[in-house]
Design a protein around this motif. Structure first.
Motif, PDB file in Angstrom:
ATOM      1  N   THR A 119       0.877  -1.155   0.517  1.00  0.00           N
ATOM      2  CA  THR A 119       0.563   0.136   0.273  1.00  0.00           C
ATOM      3  C   THR A 119       0.843   1.407   0.064  1.00  0.00           C
ATOM      4  OG1 THR A 119      -1.730  -0.968   1.796  1.00  0.00           O
ATOM      5  CG2 THR A 119      -1.996   1.249   0.972  1.00  0.00           C
ATOM      6  N   LEU A 120       2.150   1.578   1.098  1.00  0.00           N
ATOM      7  CA  LEU A 120       3.147   2.472   0.446  1.00  0.00           C
ATOM      8  C   LEU A 120       3.778   2.393  -0.722  1.00  0.00           C
ATOM      9  CD1 LEU A 120       4.797   4.702   2.899  1.00  0.00           C
ATOM     10  CD2 LEU A 120       6.166   2.797   3.123  1.00  0.00           C
ATOM     11  N   LEU A 121       3.767   1.758  -1.450  1.00  0.00           N
ATOM     12  CA  LEU A 121       4.181   1.630  -2.862  1.00  0.00           C
ATOM     13  C   LEU A 121       3.618   2.596  -4.078  1.00  0.00           C
ATOM     14  CD1 LEU A 121       6.229  -0.976  -3.269  1.00  0.00           C
ATOM     15  CD2 LEU A 121       7.750   1.101  -2.171  1.00  0.00           C
ATOM     16  N   THR A 122       2.503   2.104  -3.506  1.00  0.00           N
ATOM     17  CA  THR A 122       1.000   2.963  -4.123  1.00  0.00           C
ATOM     18  C   THR A 122       0.789   3.717  -3.851  1.00  0.00           C
ATOM     19  OG1 THR A 122      -0.750   2.061  -2.314  1.00  0.00           O
ATOM     20  CG2 THR A 122      -0.349   0.043  -4.277  1.00  0.00           C
ATOM     21  N   THR A 123       1.792   4.391  -3.007  1.00  0.00           N
ATOM     22  CA  THR A 123       1.486   5.965  -2.805  1.00  0.00           C
ATOM     23  C   THR A 123       2.926   6.943  -3.752  1.00  0.00           C
ATOM     24  OG1 THR A 123       2.952   6.060  -1.311  1.00  0.00           O
ATOM     25  CG2 THR A 123       0.764   5.898  -0.644  1.00  0.00           C
ATOM     26  N   ILE A 124       2.955   6.189  -4.451  1.00  0.00           N
ATOM     27  CA  ILE A 124       4.079   7.257  -6.055  1.00  0.00           C
ATOM     28  C   ILE A 124       3.438   7.255  -7.046  1.00  0.00           C
ATOM     29  CG2 ILE A 124       6.257   6.949  -7.568  1.00  0.00           C
ATOM     30  CD1 ILE A 124       7.074   4.330  -5.541  1.00  0.00           C
ATOM     31  N   PRO A 125       3.239   9.166  -7.099  1.00  0.00           N
ATOM     32  CA  PRO A 125       2.676   9.441  -8.006  1.00  0.00           C
ATOM     33  C   PRO A 125       2.641   8.977  -9.351  1.00  0.00           C
ATOM     34  CG  PRO A 125       3.309  11.018  -6.477  1.00  0.00           C
ATOM     35  CD  PRO A 125       3.822   9.930  -6.232  1.00  0.00           C
ATOM     36  N   GLN A 126       1.970   9.076 -10.475  1.00  0.00           N
ATOM     37  CA  GLN A 126       2.044   8.118 -11.624  1.00  0.00           C
ATOM     38  C   GLN A 126       2.984   9.591 -12.479  1.00  0.00           C
ATOM     39  OE1 GLN A 126       0.570   6.482 -13.908  1.00  0.00           O
ATOM     40  NE2 GLN A 126      -0.007   5.195 -12.582  1.00  0.00           N
ATOM     41  N   ALA A 127       3.206  10.520 -11.833  1.00  0.00           N
ATOM     42  CA  ALA A 127       3.965  11.361 -12.687  1.00  0.00           C
ATOM     43  C   ALA A 127       5.499  11.178 -12.505  1.00  0.00           C
ATOM     44  CB  ALA A 127       3.977  13.343 -12.472  1.00  0.00           C
ATOM     45  N   VAL A 128       6.102  10.845 -11.182  1.00  0.00           N
ATOM     46  CA  VAL A 128       7.424  10.264 -11.042  1.00  0.00           C
ATOM     47  C   VAL A 128       7.417   8.867 -11.470  1.00  0.00           C
ATOM     48  CG1 VAL A 128       8.329   9.242  -9.002  1.00  0.00           C
ATOM     49  CG2 VAL A 128       7.312  11.251  -8.611  1.00  0.00           C
ATOM     50  N   LEU A 129       6.594   7.832 -11.849  1.00  0.00           N
ATOM     51  CA  LEU A 129       7.128   6.742 -12.417  1.00  0.00           C
ATOM     52  C   LEU A 129       6.859   7.143 -13.450  1.00  0.00           C
ATOM     53  CD1 LEU A 129       4.239   4.499 -10.529  1.00  0.00           C
ATOM     54  CD2 LEU A 129       6.769   3.985 -10.043  1.00  0.00           C
ATOM     55  N   GLY A 130       6.132   7.896 -14.540  1.00  0.00           N
ATOM     56  CA  GLY A 130       6.896   8.199 -15.808  1.00  0.00           C
ATOM     57  C   GLY A 130       7.570   8.943 -16.246  1.00  0.00           C
ATOM     58  N   GLY A 131       7.958   9.865 -15.067  1.00  0.00           N
ATOM     59  CA  GLY A 131       9.763  10.552 -15.666  1.00  0.00           C
ATOM     60  C   GLY A 131      11.133   9.214 -15.288  1.00  0.00           C
ATOM     61  N   CYS A 132      10.925   8.256 -13.781  1.00  0.00           N
ATOM     62  CA  CYS A 132      10.805   7.229 -14.788  1.00  0.00           C
ATOM     63  C   CYS A 132      11.675   6.446 -16.016  1.00  0.00           C
ATOM     64  CB  CYS A 132      11.460   6.475 -13.660  1.00  0.00           C
ATOM     65  SG  CYS A 132      11.902   6.723 -11.429  1.00  0.00           S
ATOM     66  N   THR A 133      10.421   6.033 -16.440  1.00  0.00           N
ATOM     67  CA  THR A 133      10.102   5.414 -17.389  1.00  0.00           C
ATOM     68  C   THR A 133      10.660   5.770 -18.141  1.00  0.00           C
ATOM     69  OG1 THR A 133       7.648   5.529 -17.237  1.00  0.00           O
ATOM     70  CG2 THR A 133       8.577   3.483 -15.755  1.00  0.00           C
ATOM     71  N   ILE A 134      10.529   6.590 -19.343  1.00  0.00           N
ATOM     72  CA  ILE A 134      10.449   7.203 -20.262  1.00  0.00           C
ATOM     73  C   ILE A 134      11.900   6.925 -21.273  1.00  0.00           C
ATOM     74  CG2 ILE A 134      10.837  10.097 -21.860  1.00  0.00           C
ATOM     75  CD1 ILE A 134       8.248   9.612 -20.895  1.00  0.00           C
ATOM     76  N   MET A 135      12.796   6.828 -19.980  1.00  0.00           N
ATOM     77  CA  MET A 135      14.171   6.868 -20.931  1.00  0.00           C
ATOM     78  C   MET A 135      14.450   5.471 -20.702  1.00  0.00           C
ATOM     79  SD  MET A 135      17.969   8.624 -20.038  1.00  0.00           S
ATOM     80  CE  MET A 135      17.905   7.709 -18.452  1.00  0.00           C
ATOM     81  N   MET A 136      13.491   4.558 -19.590  1.00  0.00           N
ATOM     82  CA  MET A 136      13.651   3.210 -20.161  1.00  0.00           C
ATOM     83  C   MET A 136      12.879   2.770 -20.846  1.00  0.00           C
ATOM     84  SD  MET A 136      13.214   2.286 -15.326  1.00  0.00           S
ATOM     85  CE  MET A 136      11.858   2.044 -16.310  1.00  0.00           C
ATOM     86  N   PHE A 137      12.225   3.146 -21.323  1.00  0.00           N
ATOM     87  CA  PHE A 137      11.387   2.600 -22.473  1.00  0.00           C
ATOM     88  C   PHE A 137      12.013   3.288 -23.788  1.00  0.00           C
ATOM     89  CE2 PHE A 137       6.850   3.282 -20.583  1.00  0.00           C
ATOM     90  CZ  PHE A 137       7.395   1.703 -19.509  1.00  0.00           C
ATOM     91  N   GLY A 138      12.957   4.517 -23.873  1.00  0.00           N
ATOM     92  CA  GLY A 138      13.258   4.816 -25.210  1.00  0.00           C
ATOM     93  C   GLY A 138      15.161   3.530 -25.206  1.00  0.00           C
ATOM     94  N   SER A 139      15.507   3.232 -24.185  1.00  0.00           N
ATOM     95  CA  SER A 139      16.747   2.377 -24.272  1.00  0.00           C
ATOM     96  C   SER A 139      16.046   0.764 -25.016  1.00  0.00           C
ATOM     97  CB  SER A 139      16.849   2.300 -22.660  1.00  0.00           C
ATOM     98  OG  SER A 139      16.407   0.937 -21.900  1.00  0.00           O
TER      99      SER A 139
END
Length: 433
Positions: free
Chosen positions: A339-359
């Motif tokens: 439940t604590l991990l679900t508090t991470i906002p989507q915008a934070v996850l998006g900022g992390c994943t943009i470059m990962m998907f590009g890789s």
């Protein structure tokens, strides 16, 4: 660099637990929301009781951890021995909702169990089908996976599709700060910290979001400390129409797993994938999905965002990734962690994943380059990607086809790309040396 640090960049070798945990946690955070979201959406659509929904989320975390451990440390020929992270697949979501709402969750679980057995058996006999997936086909599929993930990262960056504050200034600020932190850490940091660039970005982004009042802790109010997983929450029922439909989507999922396995070898390990590894990955997908069905979850598959994370960080140590799998299992047994991990906002996850998907896309480009730029390869790649990526942007084109065709292909560019690349590879004349 000492020996334990160098082991991070090798499949095997001892890495101290305290050093392995942050890298494992980085992988969990990269996929956590995507892992539990399909079952949350399904539970809401079907109208399941909140206590049942909570139990299914808990089961999803445990199944993801078990599946990852089996990929890392195979049982017989099930598992690739590669640093692949497993999770609940979005590929099955639309069909799962259709079956569950019309025929019940029991029918869905019965179809998942049978479909998982079919895919698992397919993975045990790779010699019978891997010749259909030569290097140029695998490279095309990996490239398509990279392209298909970009809208997911963009939607998360903006706050999550359907969010009331989608595209708001706050989401732009948090997403941008997270992305820049990941990028600057990747460029300027050294050694241990550089490999944790995504986790650093996530922590910084989370702190900024917390200061801006974007983190919601209300879900922690009534969470139990410990809860055991629920076996067979729905009694499986077996209906041929549902089974056939699910099996079709399992074949699509196998395609994505082949692409992820190829991308892992190419982007993170710097080599071509072996036929045995492709089969073992698919077998793990299938047989762990059988377990998922027994626990009321939809099928499990490899997670492309974690493949991208491995490609960026180059951390491929199996024990290190296994710590992430253990964290997922613990999170399932102790709901407060999940439940604590679900508090991470989507915008934070998006900022992390943009470059990962590009890789992942970049790994596909590298595989295409190694395949060579012959006229034959150009036709296979150009036509497959053009039709696959183009047609799925105009989903109304598929309205004349039966529902099963629409479900499998209308919004799944990877399935179209794979099918067309295989057909073109078979029918186009081989080039003379």
């Amino acid at each position: 660099m000492n020996n334990s640090q160098s082991n991070l960049y090798q499949l095997d070798g001892r890495v101290p637990v305290l050093q392995a945990v942050p890298f494992g946690l980085q992988h969990v955070l990269a996929m956590f929301v995507s892992n539990i979201t399909p079952i949350i959406i399904l539970a809401n659509v079907v109208g399941l009781d909140s206590s049942v929904s909570a139990a299914l989320v808990q089961n999803c975390m445990i199944i993801a951890g078990i599946g990852t451990l089996i990929q890392l440390y195979p049982i017989w020929r099930i598992g690739s021995r590669l640093p692949i992270v497993m999770g609940i697949s979005f590929t099955f979501l639309s069909l799962s909702m259709a079956i569950a709402t019309s025929q019940g969750m029991g029918t869905l679980m019965g179809a998942v169990i049978v479909g998982g057995i079919v895919e698992g058996l397919l993975g045990l006999f790779p010699n019978q089908w891997t010749k259909l997936v030569p290097h140029i086909v695998a490279a095309t599929v990996v490239t398509a996976i990279g392209f298909s993930l970009l809208p997911i990262g963009a939607n998360s960056f903006a706050g999550g599709q359907g969010a009331a504050d989608f595209g708001s200034l706050n989401n732009w600020i948090v997403g941008t700060i997270t992305l820049l932190t990941c990028l600057l850490t990747q460029i300027f940091a050294k050694g241990f910290l550089r490999a944790l660039s995504v986790l650093v970005g996530l922590i910084v982004g989370y702190i900024v979001a917390l200061c801006m009042g974007m983190v919601d802790f209300s879900g922690l109010g009534n969470v139990s400390i410990i809860a055991l997983p629920t076996l067979m929450p729905f009694t499986p029922e077996f209906h041929l129409d549902a089974i056939l439909a699910i099996v079709c989507v399992f074949l699509v999922s196998a395609t994505e797993t082949i692409g992820d396995t190829s991308a892992m070898c190419s982007g993170a390990l710097g080599r071509n994938v072996h036929k045995k590894e492709m089969g073992a990955s698919v077998a793990c997908d299938g047989f762990v999905s059988v377990i998922a069905g027994c626990f009321g979850c939809t099928p499990i598959t490899s997670f492309s965002q974690n493949v991208g994370l491995a490609a960026i960080s180059k951390v491929v140590n199996r024990f290190t990734i296994a710590t992430g799998a253990v964290i997922m299992i613990i999170g399932g047994l102790f709901p407060v962690i999940g439940t604590l991990l679900t508090t991470i906002p989507q915008a934070v996850l998006g900022g992390c994943t943009i470059m990962m998907f590009g890789s992942i896309m970049f790994a596909g480009f590298g595989m295409l380059a190694r395949s060579g730029f012959s006229d034959r390869n150009m036709i296979i790649v150009a036509l497959s990607l053009s039709v696959g990526l183009g047609f799925t942007q105009a989903t109304g084109m598929f309205s004349i086809f039966p529902q099963i065709i629409q479900t499998v292909f209308a919004e799944n560019c990877v399935a179209i790309v794979f099918l067309l690349a295989v057909i073109l590879n078979l029918v186009l004349p081989k080039e003379k040396n």
